[in-house]
Design a protein around this motif. Structure first.
Motif, PDB file in Angstrom:
ATOM      1  N   SER A  18       0.814  -1.215   0.000  1.00 27.09           N
ATOM      2  CA  SER A  18       0.000   0.000   0.000  1.00 27.09           C
ATOM      3  C   SER A  18       0.844   1.260   0.000  1.00 27.09           C
ATOM      4  O   SER A  18       0.392   2.314  -0.430  1.00 27.09           O
ATOM      5  CB  SER A  18      -0.899   0.019   1.228  1.00 27.09           C
ATOM      6  OG  SER A  18      -0.107   0.101   2.399  1.00 27.09           O
ATOM      7  N   GLY A  19       2.071   1.144   0.483  1.00 27.98           N
ATOM      8  CA  GLY A  19       2.897   2.335   0.579  1.00 27.98           C
ATOM      9  C   GLY A  19       2.526   3.223   1.749  1.00 27.98           C
ATOM     10  O   GLY A  19       2.916   4.391   1.798  1.00 27.98           O
ATOM     11  N   LEU A  20       1.759   2.696   2.702  1.00 31.74           N
ATOM     12  CA  LEU A  20       1.389   3.484   3.880  1.00 31.74           C
ATOM     13  C   LEU A  20       2.624   3.732   4.738  1.00 31.74           C
ATOM     14  O   LEU A  20       3.563   2.921   4.750  1.00 31.74           O
ATOM     15  CB  LEU A  20       0.331   2.746   4.703  1.00 31.74           C
ATOM     16  CG  LEU A  20      -1.078   2.673   4.067  1.00 31.74           C
ATOM     17  CD1 LEU A  20      -1.951   1.717   4.873  1.00 31.74           C
ATOM     18  CD2 LEU A  20      -1.708   4.049   4.013  1.00 31.74           C
TER      19      LEU A  20
ATOM     20  N   ALA B 136      -3.084   2.386  -9.927  1.00 25.88           N
ATOM     21  CA  ALA B 136      -3.238   3.833 -10.097  1.00 25.88           C
ATOM     22  C   ALA B 136      -2.736   4.278 -11.472  1.00 25.88           C
ATOM     23  O   ALA B 136      -3.358   5.110 -12.144  1.00 25.88           O
ATOM     24  CB  ALA B 136      -2.473   4.573  -8.999  1.00 25.88           C
ATOM     25  N   GLU B 137      -1.615   3.702 -11.917  1.00 25.56           N
ATOM     26  CA  GLU B 137      -1.079   4.069 -13.227  1.00 25.56           C
ATOM     27  C   GLU B 137      -2.019   3.626 -14.349  1.00 25.56           C
ATOM     28  O   GLU B 137      -2.221   4.342 -15.324  1.00 25.56           O
ATOM     29  CB  GLU B 137       0.303   3.446 -13.406  1.00 25.56           C
ATOM     30  CG  GLU B 137       1.372   4.137 -12.569  1.00 25.56           C
ATOM     31  CD  GLU B 137       2.702   3.407 -12.589  1.00 25.56           C
ATOM     32  OE1 GLU B 137       3.657   3.934 -11.989  1.00 25.56           O
ATOM     33  OE2 GLU B 137       2.777   2.308 -13.177  1.00 25.56           O
ATOM     34  N   GLN B 138      -2.572   2.438 -14.200  1.00 23.73           N
ATOM     35  CA  GLN B 138      -3.499   1.956 -15.229  1.00 23.73           C
ATOM     36  C   GLN B 138      -4.726   2.846 -15.330  1.00 23.73           C
ATOM     37  O   GLN B 138      -5.260   3.079 -16.410  1.00 23.73           O
ATOM     38  CB  GLN B 138      -3.939   0.531 -14.910  1.00 23.73           C
ATOM     39  CG  GLN B 138      -2.907  -0.525 -15.217  1.00 23.73           C
ATOM     40  CD  GLN B 138      -3.472  -1.915 -15.007  1.00 23.73           C
ATOM     41  OE1 GLN B 138      -4.576  -2.222 -15.412  1.00 23.73           O
ATOM     42  NE2 GLN B 138      -2.704  -2.757 -14.336  1.00 23.73           N
ATOM     43  N   MET B 139      -5.198   3.323 -14.170  1.00 25.68           N
ATOM     44  CA  MET B 139      -6.415   4.140 -14.158  1.00 25.68           C
ATOM     45  C   MET B 139      -6.112   5.622 -14.315  1.00 25.68           C
ATOM     46  O   MET B 139      -7.034   6.432 -14.418  1.00 25.68           O
ATOM     47  CB  MET B 139      -7.179   3.900 -12.853  1.00 25.68           C
ATOM     48  CG  MET B 139      -7.636   2.456 -12.690  1.00 25.68           C
ATOM     49  SD  MET B 139      -8.632   2.236 -11.205  1.00 25.68           S
ATOM     50  CE  MET B 139     -10.114   3.140 -11.654  1.00 25.68           C
ATOM     51  N   ASP B 140      -4.832   5.939 -14.277  1.00 20.68           N
ATOM     52  CA  ASP B 140      -4.399   7.331 -14.415  1.00 20.68           C
ATOM     53  C   ASP B 140      -5.022   8.217 -13.331  1.00 20.68           C
ATOM     54  O   ASP B 140      -5.554   9.298 -13.614  1.00 20.68           O
ATOM     55  CB  ASP B 140      -4.760   7.845 -15.815  1.00 20.68           C
ATOM     56  CG  ASP B 140      -3.987   9.106 -16.166  1.00 20.68           C
ATOM     57  OD1 ASP B 140      -2.930   9.321 -15.561  1.00 20.68           O
ATOM     58  OD2 ASP B 140      -4.449   9.862 -17.034  1.00 20.68           O
ATOM     59  N   VAL B 141      -4.971   7.719 -12.107  1.00 18.95           N
ATOM     60  CA  VAL B 141      -5.447   8.498 -10.952  1.00 18.95           C
ATOM     61  C   VAL B 141      -4.392   8.390  -9.860  1.00 18.95           C
ATOM     62  O   VAL B 141      -3.549   7.480  -9.883  1.00 18.95           O
ATOM     63  CB  VAL B 141      -6.809   7.981 -10.417  1.00 18.95           C
ATOM     64  CG1 VAL B 141      -7.903   8.160 -11.461  1.00 18.95           C
ATOM     65  CG2 VAL B 141      -6.696   6.523  -9.990  1.00 18.95           C
ATOM     66  N   PRO B 142      -4.409   9.287  -8.872  1.00 12.98           N
ATOM     67  CA  PRO B 142      -3.438   9.185  -7.775  1.00 12.98           C
ATOM     68  C   PRO B 142      -3.640   7.898  -6.968  1.00 12.98           C
ATOM     69  O   PRO B 142      -4.758   7.360  -6.896  1.00 12.98           O
ATOM     70  CB  PRO B 142      -3.739  10.408  -6.914  1.00 12.98           C
ATOM     71  CG  PRO B 142      -4.463  11.348  -7.818  1.00 12.98           C
ATOM     72  CD  PRO B 142      -5.232  10.503  -8.776  1.00 12.98           C
ATOM     73  N   MET B 147      -6.768   3.787  -3.375  1.00  9.55           N
ATOM     74  CA  MET B 147      -6.965   3.173  -2.056  1.00  9.55           C
ATOM     75  C   MET B 147      -8.325   3.552  -1.477  1.00  9.55           C
ATOM     76  O   MET B 147      -9.011   2.727  -0.870  1.00  9.55           O
ATOM     77  CB  MET B 147      -5.828   3.588  -1.130  1.00  9.55           C
ATOM     78  CG  MET B 147      -4.487   3.016  -1.584  1.00  9.55           C
ATOM     79  SD  MET B 147      -3.068   3.717  -0.728  1.00  9.55           S
ATOM     80  CE  MET B 147      -3.274   3.020   0.886  1.00  9.55           C
ATOM     81  N   SER B 148      -8.720   4.768  -1.677  1.00 12.32           N
ATOM     82  CA  SER B 148     -10.011   5.216  -1.178  1.00 12.32           C
ATOM     83  C   SER B 148     -11.160   4.489  -1.883  1.00 12.32           C
ATOM     84  O   SER B 148     -12.092   3.981  -1.254  1.00 12.32           O
ATOM     85  CB  SER B 148     -10.137   6.726  -1.384  1.00 12.32           C
ATOM     86  OG  SER B 148     -11.447   7.153  -1.106  1.00 12.32           O
ATOM     87  N   ARG B 149     -11.080   4.421  -3.215  1.00 10.89           N
ATOM     88  CA  ARG B 149     -12.133   3.730  -3.975  1.00 10.89           C
ATOM     89  C   ARG B 149     -12.170   2.251  -3.629  1.00 10.89           C
ATOM     90  O   ARG B 149     -13.239   1.644  -3.518  1.00 10.89           O
ATOM     91  CB  ARG B 149     -11.890   3.904  -5.474  1.00 10.89           C
ATOM     92  CG  ARG B 149     -12.156   5.296  -5.977  1.00 10.89           C
ATOM     93  CD  ARG B 149     -11.884   5.385  -7.467  1.00 10.89           C
ATOM     94  NE  ARG B 149     -12.058   6.739  -7.966  1.00 10.89           N
ATOM     95  CZ  ARG B 149     -11.801   7.103  -9.221  1.00 10.89           C
ATOM     96  NH1 ARG B 149     -11.342   6.218 -10.096  1.00 10.89           N
ATOM     97  NH2 ARG B 149     -11.986   8.350  -9.605  1.00 10.89           N
TER      98      ARG B 149
END
Lengths: 308, 170
Positions: A18-20, B136-142, B147-149
Motif C-alpha cells: 500500500s505504501g502506507l 493507479a497508473e493503469q487508471m491514471d489516478v493518484p 486506495m479510497s475507492r
C-alpha cells in the motif's frame, strides 16, 4: 489509535504494497495486538479477501478463444513481416524473425484440431479462417518472387538485337517512341570519335521498333558523313548487360573490329548491313551499319582519327 | 542484448496473458461472449500500438490498460440502471464471515452494480497481480484515490454479499 483507524489502515494494507507510512502500520499492528475484537475482524477480513479473490479469479476461459486470437495475430504478424510495415523500434520477435508466430501456429495446431468443431463447415473453423489470409499472402509473395526472377532473366542475344535493328527504317526513326528507360538512357559510347557522327533526332534515344515494349533497349540513329561518297546510315542499340543472354566478349569497339566476328551481311530496312557488338561495363552496344566491311572500316577510321 | 529491452511479438504476449486479460474483461462486462470480443479487440489494438511497449515487464499492465480503455469506449454510451449511487458505497459494512457461501455469479452481480471507477480497482486488487501504484497508473489516478475507492468498494461488496446471505437464509 482507535479501532476504526486501525481497521482502516490494516484493511488498506491487505496486499502489503500500500505504501502506507511505516509508523501508521506499526501503530495499527500495536493496536491489533491489544484488541481482540479488532484482531478477529482483521483476520476475518483477510480470510474473506482470499476467498473473494479465489472466486473472482475462477473464470473459465472459453475453449479455443486464445487459439482463435493467436491465429489472427499470426496472420497479422506475417503480413507485417512481408510488408515491413510494423517495424517500429525493433518489432522483431524475440528469437528470430517471425519464428515465434510460426511456432505458435504449429504448437496450437494440435489444440485446435482436438477442440470441438466450432462451425459446421471446415472453412468456418478458426484455423482455416486464419489460414486463408496467410495462404493469400504466400501466393502473392510467390507471384512477386517469380515475376522478379522473370524480369531478371536475360532475354536478348546479340543476334536478336541485330534482327530488331534490321526492322527499323532509318527514315522513320524520328517517329519511333522516345526511350525513357533509366538503365541505358544517355549511354552513348564514351569514345569521343562518336561525336563526329551526325546523330538523328538530336541524340535522343528511341524505343523498340514495334513500340509494344518501348523500354527494352535504346536505339540511336546516326549518319557517317562523306564528301566524296554518299553518307552511310547506322543504328546503335544500347542494352543493359543483365538483359543479354551472352554479352559480347569484346570489351571495346576496337576489339570488336579486330574480332571481325559480325561481318555477316544482314538484310535490313536501311539496306544490306553489317554489325559489330561489344561490351562496355554494364552496357552492351550493338551497332548496325549500312553497307559491308568497307562501311565498318570507314566507321573505324573516323572513330580512330584524331580529333580536329 | 539487455533483457529489459528485448521486444516481443504480440503472439507471445497473447499466449502469456490471454487468460488474465479475458478474466479481467469478463469481470468488467459480466458476459462471456462480450468478454471474448473485448479481449480480441484489445489485443488487436495492442498489435497496432506494440511500438509503445518499451519493457516486456510492463506488458501485463499495458494490456490491462488497453482492455479497460476498450471497455470504456464501448460502454460510454450505454446506461447501467443497476448501478448504485456512489453515496451508497460509502456506508460502513457489516462484517461478513469468511466462511460465507457465495458463488461467482453472485460476486459478478455485485461487481456489475458498482460504477466502473470502483469496479476496476476492486477487480485488479483481487486478481492479486498489481500493486496499488500499478493500479493507479493503469487508471491514471493518484494512488490515494485508488486506495479510497478500493476501501469503499470492498465495504460495499461485503455488505451486499452479507445481504444476499441473509436473504438466502430466510
Amino acid at each position: 489509535m482507535d479501532c476504526r483507524t486501525a481497521l482502516e489502515i490494516l484493511d488498506r494494507e491487505g496486499t502489503g504494497m500500500s505504501g502506507l507510512p511505516e509508523a501508521d502500520l506499526a501503530a495499527a499492528e500495536a493496536h491489533l495486538a491489544g484488541c481482540g475484537r479488532c484482531a478477529a475482524i482483521v483476520d476475518n477480513r483477510r480470510r474473506l479477501d482470499r476467498k473473494i479473490g479465489r472466486v473472482l479469479r475462477a473464470v473459465d476461459v472459453p475453449r479455443g478463444a486464445r487459439q482463435r486470437l493467436l491465429v489472427q495475430l499470426a496472420a497479422l504478424e506475417t503480413a507485417d513481416d512481408d510488408t515491413g510495415v510494423a517495424s517500429g523500434e525493433g518489432r522483431a520477435a524475440s528469437g528470430t524473425g517471425n519464428q515465434p508466430a510460426v511456432a505458435l501456429i504449429t504448437a496450437e495446431w494440435a489444440n485446435v484440431a482436438q477442440a470441438p468443431a466450432e462451425g459446421s463447415r471446415w472453412w468456418q473453423r478458426p484455423l482455416w479462417r486464419g489460414a486463408v489470409p496467410v495462404a493469400a499472402c504466400l501466393l502473392v509473395a510467390a507471384i512477386g518472387f517469380f515475376s522478379v526472377i522473370w524480369l531478371m532473366t536475360p532475354r536478348w542475344s546479340v543476334d536478336e538485337v541485330r534482327r530488331e535493328l534490321a526492322k527499323i527504317s532509318f527514315d522513320s526513326l524520328e517517329t519511333l517512341r522516345d526511350f525513357n528507360g533509366e538503365e541505358v538512357a544517355n549511354h552513348l559510347p564514351a569514345d569521343p570519335g562518336w561525336q563526329k557522327l551526325e546523330w538523328r533526332s538530336g541524340q535522343t534515344a528511341k524505343g523498340l521498333p514495334d513500340g509494344s515494349s518501348p523500354h527494352q533497349f535504346a536505339v540511336y540513329g546516326f549518319v557517317i558523313p562523306g564528301r566524296q561518297r554518299r553518307p552511310i546510315s547506322g543504328l546503335l542499340a544500347v542494352v543493359p548487360r543483365h538483359r543479354m543472354r551472352a554479352p559480347p566478349t569484346a570489351q571495346s569497339l576496337s576489339a570488336a573490329f579486330s574480332a571481325d566476328s559480325s561481318s555477316d551481311y544482314l538484310p535490313a530496312r536501311i539496306g544490306q548491313a553489317v554489325s559489330v557488338a561489344w561490351t562496355d561495363g554494364d552496357v552492351v552496344y550493338v551497332c548496325l551499319v549500312e553497307g559491308g566491311a568497307d562501311s565498318l572500316d570507314i566507321l573505324r577510321r573516323i572513330l580512330d582519327a584524331p580529333a580536329a | 542484448m539487455d533483457e529489459s529491452r528485448r521486444t516481443v511479438s504480440l503472439s507471445e504476449l497473447a499466449r502469456l496473458h490471454y487468460p488474465l486479460v479475458y478474466r479481467y474483461a469478463f469481470r468488467l462486462c459480466g458476459s462471456a461472449a462480450e468478454a471474448e470480443d473485448l479481449t480480441q479487440q484489445a489485443f488487436l489494438t495492442a498489435h497496432r500500438r506494440l511500438d509503445q511497449l518499451r519493457e516486456q515487464e510492463s506488458a501485463k499492465a499495458w494490456l490491462c490498460a488497453i482492455l479497460r480503455n476498450t471497455f470504456l469506449t464501448r460502454v460510454s454510451s450505454r446506461q447501467f440502471p443497476r448501478m448504485v449511487p456512489l453515496q451508497a458505497i460509502a456506508e460502513p459494512a457489516d462484517e461478513l464471515p469468511h466462511d460465507a457461501i457465495f458463488d461467482s455469479d453472485e460476486l459478478q452481480q455485485v461487481l456489475s452494480e458498482l460504477p466502473e471507477e470502483f469496479r476496476t480497482p476492486l477487480i485488479l486488487f483481487y486478481f492479486d497481480e498489481f500493486t496499488y501504484r500499478e493500479i493507479a497508473e493503469q487508471m491514471d489516478v493518484p494512488i490515494g484515490t485508488v486506495m479510497s475507492r478500493l476501501a469503499r468498494a470492498k465495504s460495499y461488496l461485503r455488505r451486499r454479499l452479507e445481504t444476499m446471505q441473509s436473504a438466502a437464509a430466510r
